[in-house]
Design a protein around this motif. Structure first.
Motif, PDB file in Angstrom:
ATOM      1  N   ALA A  36      -4.591  -0.867  11.042  1.00  0.00           N
ATOM      2  CA  ALA A  36      -5.696  -0.731  10.352  1.00  0.00           C
ATOM      3  C   ALA A  36      -6.021  -1.307   9.255  1.00  0.00           C
ATOM      4  CB  ALA A  36      -6.192   0.721  10.502  1.00  0.00           C
ATOM      5  N   PHE A  90      -3.571  -4.321   5.569  1.00  0.00           N
ATOM      6  CA  PHE A  90      -3.527  -3.430   6.740  1.00  0.00           C
ATOM      7  C   PHE A  90      -2.465  -2.228   6.677  1.00  0.00           C
ATOM      8  CE2 PHE A  90      -6.120  -6.313   8.669  1.00  0.00           C
ATOM      9  CZ  PHE A  90      -6.651  -6.154   9.875  1.00  0.00           C
ATOM     10  N   ARG A  91      -2.885  -1.087   6.998  1.00  0.00           N
ATOM     11  CA  ARG A  91      -2.131   0.139   6.955  1.00  0.00           C
ATOM     12  C   ARG A  91      -1.393   0.014   8.425  1.00  0.00           C
ATOM     13  NH1 ARG A  91      -2.825   5.519   8.531  1.00  0.00           N
ATOM     14  NH2 ARG A  91      -4.817   5.036   9.450  1.00  0.00           N
TER      15      ARG A  91
END
Length: 151
Positions: A36, A90-91
């Motif tokens: 995400a 982005f995680r």
């Protein structure tokens, strides 16, 4: 040695001293599941080609926004094999790796390993302290760094 490995080994060598850098290379039109974006202002530059000289893009992006170092760089691998940046920071939150996991080498390393099992992911590269690791289908390939000019 294939061009992909050479590119990331060269970036690892040139980026030595920067925070660990994660590249997630994916197939398809959208970034893979279990990743995400973490919004950043300003955002990192997208549509950049990842090549032997990409470290300069990283350095400038980190200068413009130091928070970009936190998270993975999403890279779309085109059908022609070209690598295009589609997102920064982005995680990653993959499910636990389906095989016996390796000894815990830290969250970045273990997340890269687990992400490599995701079907939409082509491979993941972790660059840290001049080292380069490629994760693909659960396999871990440590690669020695290389001089970006002379090889």
């Amino acid at each position: 040695m294939n061009d992909l490995s050479e590119t990331f080994r060269s970036i690892a060598n040139a980026a030595s001293g920067l925070s660990p850098i994660i590249f997630v290379l994916y197939k398809g039109s959208e970034p893979p599941p279990f990743a995400a974006p973490m919004p950043r202002i300003p955002p990192g530059p997208v549509e950049q080609v990842v090549d032997l000289w990409f470290t300069e893009v990283i350095r400038q992006a980190y200068k413009d926004n130091p928070a970009l170092h936190d998270g993975a760089i999403m890279v779309k691998k085109t059908s022609a094999g070209q690598l295009i940046v589609k997102g920064w920071s982005f995680r990653l939150f993959p499910p636990e790796a389906p095989t016996e996991s390796t000894v815990n080498r830290g969250s970045a390393f273990n997340s890269c390993h687990a992400m490599s099992f995701i079907s939409e992911v082509d491979c993941v590269f972790l660059l840290s302290n001049g080292e380069c690791f490629q994760f693909q289908n659960g396999r871990i390939n440590p690669m020695a760094s290389v001089d970006p000019i002379g090889g």
